[in-house]
Design an enzyme around this catalytic site. Structure first.
Site, short mmCIF file in Angstrom:
data_model
loop_
_atom_site.label_atom_id
_atom_site.label_comp_id
_atom_site.label_asym_id
_atom_site.label_seq_id
_atom_site.Cartn_x
_atom_site.Cartn_y
_atom_site.Cartn_z
N HIS A 74 0.82 -1.22 0.00
CA HIS A 74 0.00 0.00 0.00
C HIS A 74 0.85 1.27 0.00
O HIS A 74 0.31 2.36 0.03
CB HIS A 74 -0.93 0.04 1.22
CG HIS A 74 -1.72 -1.21 1.44
ND1 HIS A 74 -1.27 -2.24 2.23
CD2 HIS A 74 -2.92 -1.60 0.95
CE1 HIS A 74 -2.17 -3.22 2.24
NE2 HIS A 74 -3.17 -2.87 1.48
N ASP A 118 34.70 -30.52 14.47
CA ASP A 118 34.97 -31.80 13.83
C ASP A 118 36.12 -31.76 12.82
O ASP A 118 35.93 -31.58 11.63
CB ASP A 118 33.68 -32.29 13.15
CG ASP A 118 33.80 -33.73 12.67
OD1 ASP A 118 34.93 -34.25 12.59
OD2 ASP A 118 32.76 -34.33 12.37
N HIS A 120 36.43 -35.81 10.82
CA HIS A 120 35.87 -36.38 9.59
C HIS A 120 36.79 -36.15 8.38
O HIS A 120 36.63 -36.80 7.35
CB HIS A 120 34.50 -35.75 9.28
CG HIS A 120 34.59 -34.35 8.71
ND1 HIS A 120 34.90 -33.26 9.47
CD2 HIS A 120 34.45 -33.89 7.44
CE1 HIS A 120 34.92 -32.18 8.70
NE2 HIS A 120 34.65 -32.53 7.46
N HIS A 123 37.01 -36.36 3.22
CA HIS A 123 37.59 -35.52 2.17
C HIS A 123 38.77 -36.18 1.47
O HIS A 123 39.58 -35.50 0.84
CB HIS A 123 38.01 -34.16 2.75
CG HIS A 123 36.87 -33.38 3.31
ND1 HIS A 123 35.76 -33.06 2.57
CD2 HIS A 123 36.65 -32.85 4.54
CE1 HIS A 123 34.91 -32.35 3.33
NE2 HIS A 123 35.43 -32.23 4.52
N ASP A 168 30.83 -32.80 2.64
CA ASP A 168 30.17 -32.47 3.90
C ASP A 168 28.65 -32.56 3.76
O ASP A 168 27.97 -33.17 4.58
CB ASP A 168 30.55 -31.05 4.34
CG ASP A 168 32.01 -30.96 4.77
OD1 ASP A 168 32.52 -31.95 5.33
OD2 ASP A 168 32.62 -29.91 4.54
S1 FES Z 1 1.70 -0.55 3.18
FE1 FES Z 1 0.21 -2.05 3.58
S2 FES Z 1 1.43 -3.77 4.01
FE2 FES Z 1 2.89 -2.24 3.73
FE LIG Z 2 34.42 -31.18 5.93
#
Ligand code: FES
Ligand SMILES: [Fe+2]
Lengths: 108, 452
Positions: free
Chosen positions: B117, B217, B220, B225, B373
């Site tokens: 609005h 960790d 791992h 890896h 990962d």
């Molecule tokens: S102006 Fe109405 S929701 Fe932002």
């Molecule tokens: Fe890793």
């Protein structure tokens, strides 16, 4: 008719704007590819500074509700604005840019 | 005929029995904490609305009006640089009917106008303009209807925010963890900068798998890896024997933060970055980079290699690959990863490019290490669709009893690199917050009428 110096031309590069206070209220000065235009700074729709907006060619877009005005004529080009803003005469003297703040009027 | 009535609990969250989910003494953890939707809702309030959360790097928003749209857990927020140089973080939610105030990722703004609005907010989040105000909202006090503001503080280039007015100052929240965080954030004059964009992707897993792994960790690495390590081995950069490397893990005394790293001969860090980027970027001088950092750090931290860390709850860095990321929670079964590269400001362009290539190839959406990962976390999460799987406790005992204080010149609560001390610290903090109802927003009164 009193022209008052506002700035020197290199202070406002092409595509940029300057906001200045005057007895007639805040006025926005725009540089459109080297040509200078002055209009009322306050958007006729939402009370926001047009100098803060985005200038594309000779159209300034308000950042609040994206209404566009022509900086040559002050006319509202897009919704949500429907009313124009005033334009002010601009004069160049050497490097200086001057505005006649008493000369504000709506374009015909 | 028999009728079976299934009664749902009327009171939803918090109505979850947490008494048994984490037992530090026994070293057990119940996997319901990774899958239960009620526990997840509690986490949003008790963990995420009360902790300091990472927002952005200072260099993401350098100029007035620069903004960055992100999330604090599931809450969308906007971080904006102000004209006075400060940063504001506010809820990305219009106070009229709740539309997002800002719908783009980042940029520079003069104002934020709601597209529903048209309520308009300035870059500080203050409501400045309401369409048809005089006719339709006579007497509206706009100063009471600004966007909800979070508390904001920075630590050495990292911006954090919290909804918790009672949280300690950020520096205090980080506490003794700062010493190990500075290895990343303060390794050179001028600190760090973010490079590249924000790489974003979705992993269908619980946020704690990611946060815990980066916290604690190292274990791992050699299993998960193996393939990207093997693929990058060259004569110049042969495989390191992980069992021969001495390494440490640190558990912050408060707050659930943790880190781990190896201590390696000078230059190992840069060798790794070069080989994982598939080559040396022309003009980059790894020797100079190493001495710059060693001189600035000025102590044993100059030998740190392959450092992983997490700041509780959901911000992590793997400095071996210069990647920083947030694990934004998206329900119990999903995260959005937002990652960026982190380099020293003082680094040369060639060094920054070296890091960028390395980070892209290893730890990013398509990075080799990243796939390893993610694959684990996704698979663990899938197993937890099983009812019996969710009732089966996990072992979190590694290194219990082997912890010492002020070990080997590294201050604080220190374990070996292959330990789960920092993970136990993370879950201890998680458990503490989850069991404590004081100071939650529902206790404070859930509805906020006006921005202060
Ligand atoms: S102006 Fe109405 S929701 Fe932002
Ligand atoms: Fe890793």
């Amino acid at each position: 008719m009193t022209f008052v110096r506002v700035c020197s031309e290199n202070e406002v590069p092409p595509g940029e704007a300057l906001r200045t206070e005057s007895a007639a209220g805040p006025v926005a000065l725009f540089n459109v590819d080297g040509e200078f235009f002055a209009i009322e700074d306050t958007c006729s729709h939402g009370q926001w500074s047009l100098a803060d907006g985005y200038l594309t060619g000779d159209k300034i877009e308000c950042t609040l509700h994206m209404a566009k005005f022509c900086v040559r004529t002050g006319k509202a080009c897009t919704l949500p604005a429907t009313k124009p803003v005033k334009i002010f005469p601009v004069e160049r003297r050497g490097e200086d840019v001057l505005v006649d703040f008493d000369g504000g009027r709506y374009a015909a | 005929m028999m009728t079976v009535i299934i009664r749902r609990n009327e009171k939803r969250s918090p109505n979850v029995d947490l008494s048994d989910v984490f037992d530090e003494q026994a070293g057990t953890i119940s996997p319901v904490i990774y899958s239960d939707p009620d526990i997840y809702q509690m986490e949003l309030e008790r963990i995420f609305s009360r902790s300091w959360l990472f927002i952005a790097h200072e260099t993401h928003i350098p100029k007035a009006g620069d903004y960055f749209s992100t999330y604090m857990a599931e809450d969308p927020v906007i971080a904006v640089r102000q004209k006075d140089g400060g940063v504001r973080v506010f809820l990305n939610q219009c106070r009229h009917r709740g539309m997002k105030i800002c719908r783009t990722d980042s940029g520079n703004a003069k104002a934020f106008t709601c597209t529903y609005h048209g309520w308009a907010y300035d870059i500080g989040g203050n409501l400045v303009q309401v369409p048809l105000e005089e006719q339709s909202f006579p007497g509206l006090d706009k100063s009471k209807w600004g966007a909800r503001q979070a508390r904001v503080e920075s630590y050495k280039g990292l911006i954090f925010a919290t909804w918790n007015e009672e949280a300690p100052a950020l520096a205090e929240y980080l506490g003794d963890f700062r010493y190990y965080l500075d290895t990343v954030l303060d390794a050179s004059e001028g600190g760090t900068e973010a490079i590249g964009g924000i790489v974003k992707w979705i992993i269908p897993c619980n946020w704690k798998f990611a946060a815990e792994q980066f916290c604690s960790d190292m274990y791992h690495g050699t299993m998960s890896h193996t393939s990207p390590i093997t693929a990058a081995i060259t004569e110049e950069f042969p495989a390191l024997d992980p069992t021969a490397l001495s390494g440490f893990q640190f558990r912050a005394s408060n707050g659930g933060h943790g880190t781990g790293f190896f201590e390696a001969p000078a230059g190992t860090s840069w060798g790794f970055r070069i080989v994982q980027a598939a080559g040396l970027v022309e003009g980059f001088d790894p020797e100079a980079a190493h001495s710059r950092q060693a001189a600035h750090l000025g102590d044993k931290r100059g030998t740190i290699f392959s450092q992983h860390l997490s700041i509780f709850p959901n911000f992590s860095v793997f400095n071996g690959a210069s990647t920083a990321r947030v694990w934004h929670p998206r329900g119990p079964n999903e995260i959005e990863v937002w990652a960026f590269g982190l380099v020293d400001k003082a680094a040369s362009d060639a060094e920054k490019e070296q890091v960028r290539l390395m980070t892209l190839r290893t730890f990013s959406a398509a990075g080799t290490w990243e796939q390893d990962d993610g694959e684990n976390w996704v698979e663990v999460q899938r197993v937890l669709r099983g009812h019996e799987a969710r009732q089966t406790k996990f072992n979190i005992q590694m290194g219990a009893g082997a912890t010492r204080n002020e070990g080997a010149d590294f201050p604080g609560t220190i374990s070996n690199a292959y330990a789960e001390e920092a993970a136990r610290g993370l879950y201890a903090q998680w458990f503490k917050l989850m069991s404590d109802e004081e100071g939650t927003s529902s206790k404070r009164g859930a509805y906020v009428h006006a921005a202060e």
